[in-house]
Design a protein around this motif. Sequence first.
Motif, PDB file in Angstrom:
ATOM      1  N   ILE A  37     -51.062 -20.507  -1.633  1.00 63.94           N
ATOM      2  CA  ILE A  37     -49.874 -21.485  -1.447  1.00 63.94           C
ATOM      3  C   ILE A  37     -50.328 -23.076  -1.274  1.00 63.94           C
ATOM      4  O   ILE A  37     -49.921 -23.828  -1.754  1.00 63.94           O
ATOM      5  N   ILE A  38     -51.477 -23.019  -0.377  1.00 68.47           N
ATOM      6  CA  ILE A  38     -52.098 -24.331  -0.023  1.00 68.47           C
ATOM      7  C   ILE A  38     -52.955 -25.044  -1.425  1.00 68.47           C
ATOM      8  O   ILE A  38     -52.618 -26.067  -1.759  1.00 68.47           O
ATOM      9  N   GLY A  39     -53.582 -24.069  -1.911  1.00 66.80           N
ATOM     10  CA  GLY A  39     -54.046 -24.524  -3.174  1.00 66.80           C
ATOM     11  C   GLY A  39     -52.994 -24.814  -4.144  1.00 66.80           C
ATOM     12  O   GLY A  39     -53.570 -25.707  -5.182  1.00 66.80           O
ATOM     13  N   ARG A  40     -52.100 -24.169  -4.669  1.00 64.85           N
ATOM     14  CA  ARG A  40     -51.038 -24.447  -5.492  1.00 64.85           C
ATOM     15  C   ARG A  40     -50.357 -25.825  -5.180  1.00 64.85           C
ATOM     16  O   ARG A  40     -50.233 -26.570  -6.086  1.00 64.85           O
ATOM     17  N   ALA A  41     -50.261 -26.033  -4.094  1.00 63.26           N
ATOM     18  CA  ALA A  41     -49.697 -27.594  -3.605  1.00 63.26           C
ATOM     19  C   ALA A  41     -50.436 -28.819  -4.127  1.00 63.26           C
ATOM     20  O   ALA A  41     -50.001 -29.531  -4.804  1.00 63.26           O
ATOM     21  N   ARG A  42     -51.853 -28.463  -3.900  1.00 70.14           N
ATOM     22  CA  ARG A  42     -52.767 -29.525  -4.203  1.00 70.14           C
ATOM     23  C   ARG A  42     -52.747 -29.683  -5.993  1.00 70.14           C
ATOM     24  O   ARG A  42     -52.716 -30.707  -6.435  1.00 70.14           O
ATOM     25  N   GLU A  43     -52.705 -28.328  -6.513  1.00 72.49           N
ATOM     26  CA  GLU A  43     -52.655 -28.336  -7.924  1.00 72.49           C
ATOM     27  C   GLU A  43     -51.405 -29.250  -8.587  1.00 72.49           C
ATOM     28  O   GLU A  43     -51.461 -29.440  -9.810  1.00 72.49           O
ATOM     29  N   SER A  44     -50.546 -29.077  -7.638  1.00 71.61           N
ATOM     30  CA  SER A  44     -48.957 -29.667  -8.233  1.00 71.61           C
ATOM     31  C   SER A  44     -48.846 -31.189  -7.651  1.00 71.61           C
ATOM     32  O   SER A  44     -47.901 -31.845  -8.106  1.00 71.61           O
ATOM     33  N   GLY A  45     -49.817 -31.932  -7.073  1.00 71.23           N
ATOM     34  CA  GLY A  45     -49.818 -33.079  -6.779  1.00 71.23           C
ATOM     35  C   GLY A  45     -49.720 -33.403  -5.223  1.00 71.23           C
ATOM     36  O   GLY A  45     -49.406 -34.765  -5.192  1.00 71.23           O
ATOM     37  N   VAL A  46     -49.577 -32.433  -4.423  1.00 70.52           N
ATOM     38  CA  VAL A  46     -49.107 -32.714  -3.032  1.00 70.52           C
ATOM     39  C   VAL A  46     -50.723 -32.920  -2.349  1.00 70.52           C
ATOM     40  O   VAL A  46     -51.719 -31.995  -2.140  1.00 70.52           O
ATOM     41  N   ASP A  47     -50.890 -33.874  -1.828  1.00 70.99           N
ATOM     42  CA  ASP A  47     -51.939 -34.404  -1.133  1.00 70.99           C
ATOM     43  C   ASP A  47     -52.134 -34.095   0.346  1.00 70.99           C
ATOM     44  O   ASP A  47     -53.096 -33.721   0.604  1.00 70.99           O
ATOM     45  N   ARG A  48     -50.813 -34.309   0.863  1.00 70.88           N
ATOM     46  CA  ARG A  48     -51.096 -33.922   2.187  1.00 70.88           C
ATOM     47  C   ARG A  48     -49.732 -33.046   2.599  1.00 70.88           C
ATOM     48  O   ARG A  48     -48.637 -33.100   2.169  1.00 70.88           O
ATOM     49  N   ILE A  49     -49.799 -32.329   3.620  1.00 64.03           N
ATOM     50  CA  ILE A  49     -48.635 -31.365   4.247  1.00 64.03           C
ATOM     51  C   ILE A  49     -48.594 -31.761   5.850  1.00 64.03           C
ATOM     52  O   ILE A  49     -49.606 -31.464   6.411  1.00 64.03           O
ATOM     53  N   VAL A  50     -47.446 -31.758   6.268  1.00 68.47           N
ATOM     54  CA  VAL A  50     -47.268 -31.848   7.546  1.00 68.47           C
ATOM     55  C   VAL A  50     -46.698 -30.518   8.074  1.00 68.47           C
ATOM     56  O   VAL A  50     -45.440 -30.164   7.689  1.00 68.47           O
ATOM     57  N   ASN A  51     -47.130 -29.663   8.788  1.00 65.31           N
ATOM     58  CA  ASN A  51     -46.819 -28.438   9.327  1.00 65.31           C
ATOM     59  C   ASN A  51     -46.045 -28.592  10.825  1.00 65.31           C
ATOM     60  O   ASN A  51     -46.793 -29.354  11.507  1.00 65.31           O
ATOM     61  N   VAL A  52     -45.068 -27.589  10.796  1.00 67.34           N
ATOM     62  CA  VAL A  52     -44.251 -27.943  12.182  1.00 67.34           C
ATOM     63  C   VAL A  52     -44.509 -27.041  12.819  1.00 67.34           C
ATOM     64  O   VAL A  52     -44.222 -25.595  12.425  1.00 67.34           O
ATOM     65  N   PHE A  53     -44.929 -26.910  14.152  1.00 64.53           N
ATOM     66  CA  PHE A  53     -44.942 -25.735  15.087  1.00 64.53           C
ATOM     67  C   PHE A  53     -43.982 -26.063  15.997  1.00 64.53           C
ATOM     68  O   PHE A  53     -43.721 -27.025  16.494  1.00 64.53           O
ATOM     69  N   LEU A  54     -43.239 -24.861  16.052  1.00 64.07           N
ATOM     70  CA  LEU A  54     -41.631 -24.877  16.786  1.00 64.07           C
ATOM     71  C   LEU A  54     -42.308 -24.533  18.447  1.00 64.07           C
ATOM     72  O   LEU A  54     -41.815 -23.319  18.891  1.00 64.07           O
ATOM     73  N   GLY A  55     -42.974 -25.353  19.058  1.00 63.09           N
ATOM     74  CA  GLY A  55     -43.118 -25.151  20.542  1.00 63.09           C
ATOM     75  C   GLY A  55     -44.692 -24.995  20.710  1.00 63.09           C
ATOM     76  O   GLY A  55     -45.368 -24.727  19.729  1.00 63.09           O
ATOM     77  N   PRO A  56     -45.000 -25.100  21.933  1.00 65.13           N
ATOM     78  CA  PRO A  56     -46.489 -24.891  22.246  1.00 65.13           C
ATOM     79  C   PRO A  56     -47.241 -23.459  22.003  1.00 65.13           C
ATOM     80  O   PRO A  56     -48.172 -23.387  21.584  1.00 65.13           O
ATOM     81  N   ASP A  57     -46.392 -22.404  22.237  1.00 67.18           N
ATOM     82  CA  ASP A  57     -46.857 -21.070  21.913  1.00 67.18           C
ATOM     83  C   ASP A  57     -47.008 -20.836  20.359  1.00 67.18           C
ATOM     84  O   ASP A  57     -48.169 -20.372  19.982  1.00 67.18           O
ATOM     85  N   ALA A  58     -46.350 -21.349  19.580  1.00 71.12           N
ATOM     86  CA  ALA A  58     -46.322 -21.363  18.036  1.00 71.12           C
ATOM     87  C   ALA A  58     -47.770 -22.155  17.635  1.00 71.12           C
ATOM     88  O   ALA A  58     -48.422 -21.848  16.809  1.00 71.12           O
ATOM     89  N   TYR A  59     -47.815 -23.228  18.194  1.00 71.99           N
ATOM     90  CA  TYR A  59     -49.040 -24.208  18.175  1.00 71.99           C
ATOM     91  C   TYR A  59     -50.142 -23.367  18.533  1.00 71.99           C
ATOM     92  O   TYR A  59     -51.228 -23.366  17.540  1.00 71.99           O
ATOM     93  N   GLU A  60     -50.397 -22.865  19.425  1.00 66.83           N
ATOM     94  CA  GLU A  60     -51.548 -22.214  19.934  1.00 66.83           C
ATOM     95  C   GLU A  60     -51.881 -20.946  18.952  1.00 66.83           C
ATOM     96  O   GLU A  60     -53.023 -20.643  18.943  1.00 66.83           O
ATOM     97  N   ARG A  61     -50.920 -20.376  18.770  1.00 72.62           N
ATOM     98  CA  ARG A  61     -50.980 -19.254  17.916  1.00 72.62           C
ATOM     99  C   ARG A  61     -51.545 -19.564  16.458  1.00 72.62           C
ATOM    100  O   ARG A  61     -52.304 -18.701  15.944  1.00 72.62           O
ATOM    101  N   GLY A  62     -51.077 -20.624  15.819  1.00 76.00           N
ATOM    102  CA  GLY A  62     -51.015 -20.901  14.526  1.00 76.00           C
ATOM    103  C   GLY A  62     -52.194 -21.976  14.153  1.00 76.00           C
ATOM    104  O   GLY A  62     -52.323 -21.879  12.983  1.00 76.00           O
ATOM    105  N   ARG A  63     -52.533 -22.716  14.957  1.00 75.95           N
ATOM    106  CA  ARG A  63     -53.188 -23.881  14.521  1.00 75.95           C
ATOM    107  C   ARG A  63     -54.689 -23.524  13.682  1.00 75.95           C
ATOM    108  O   ARG A  63     -55.148 -24.222  12.796  1.00 75.95           O
ATOM    109  N   GLY A  64     -55.229 -22.343  14.235  1.00 73.53           N
ATOM    110  CA  GLY A  64     -56.308 -21.990  13.501  1.00 73.53           C
ATOM    111  C   GLY A  64     -56.072 -21.466  12.196  1.00 73.53           C
ATOM    112  O   GLY A  64     -57.265 -21.621  11.285  1.00 73.53           O
ATOM    113  N   LEU A  65     -54.807 -21.213  11.668  1.00 72.63           N
ATOM    114  CA  LEU A  65     -54.811 -20.902  10.130  1.00 72.63           C
ATOM    115  C   LEU A  65     -55.237 -21.908   9.216  1.00 72.63           C
ATOM    116  O   LEU A  65     -55.510 -21.769   8.260  1.00 72.63           O
ATOM    117  N   PHE A  66     -55.178 -23.228   9.819  1.00 69.59           N
ATOM    118  CA  PHE A  66     -55.534 -24.444   8.770  1.00 69.59           C
ATOM    119  C   PHE A  66     -56.789 -25.282   9.304  1.00 69.59           C
ATOM    120  O   PHE A  66     -57.052 -26.124   8.821  1.00 69.59           O
TER     121      PHE A  66
END
Length: 272
Positions: A37-66
């Motif tokens: 999905i991230i690769g397809r965004a780039r191929e479609s002209g999306v240069d940057r993405i802002v990902n939203v973490f719904l609170g500190p638990d979500a951030y600490e759990r998910g930041r490593g994905l990126f």
Amino acid sequence: MGKTKRAEPESLNLPPVGVDSHAHLDLEDFDEDREAIIGRARESGVDRIVNVFLGPDAYERGRGLFDGHPEISFIMGVHPNNADDLTDAALERMRALFQEDPRLKGVGEIGLDYYWERVPHDVQKDAFVRQIRLARELSLPIVIHSRDANDDAVAILEAEGCRDYPLLWHCFGAGIGLAERLVANGWHISIPGPVTFRKNSDEVQAAVARIPFDRLLIETDCPYLAPEPWRGKRNHPALSVFTARRVAQIKGRPLEDVWRMAGDNARRFFGL
């Protein structure tokens, strides 16, 4: 006869200058194909993405994905539907995380939600105000969630001295009156997929026609709110091109111009 084939986002041939200003790529909806999905965004002209973490638990759990994706930046905030999670300890964790991670570019999405009625209004308002003050203390932009609560949300922001403060109204879905009030306060407005819908979008489209170009951003809010021609399917950043196309039609401007301008606005707003 078979069904008409939906247009693919790559078919619009947009340059890599777009920004999806609001995505939830950390959610489990993307666990099976997040990299694709991230690769397809780039191929479609999306240069940057802002990902939203719904609170500190979500951030600490998910930041490593990126970790391998410097093109993805973050915002973090306690959503109004979880406002009772904003304890003193949670707020202090947020303060520390914002100070530690330069990829965290703003406080959000925060605000009020009177649609679901999951949390008492006074609890939502208290969490909203505390996070507004945290953002201002740290000189970070604010990203707003407001559902069926626009008057109260704007009143709180004005009372907190947020006129002309960097603020983005996420997932705009109202009419000209609210748009003009947001613009008068010096704020930015992010347009989601429903602006493309054939029914019940006249009010939003009329507002989009009046929003100045330098205040306008594009978002998916994925995996929700996919634009036409993908309405009802899982949304993802590449599909933001169709939202931009409808905005360009409303504005009477070339798609590539709107794509670039909205992207530039997002880069300036978040410091990408």
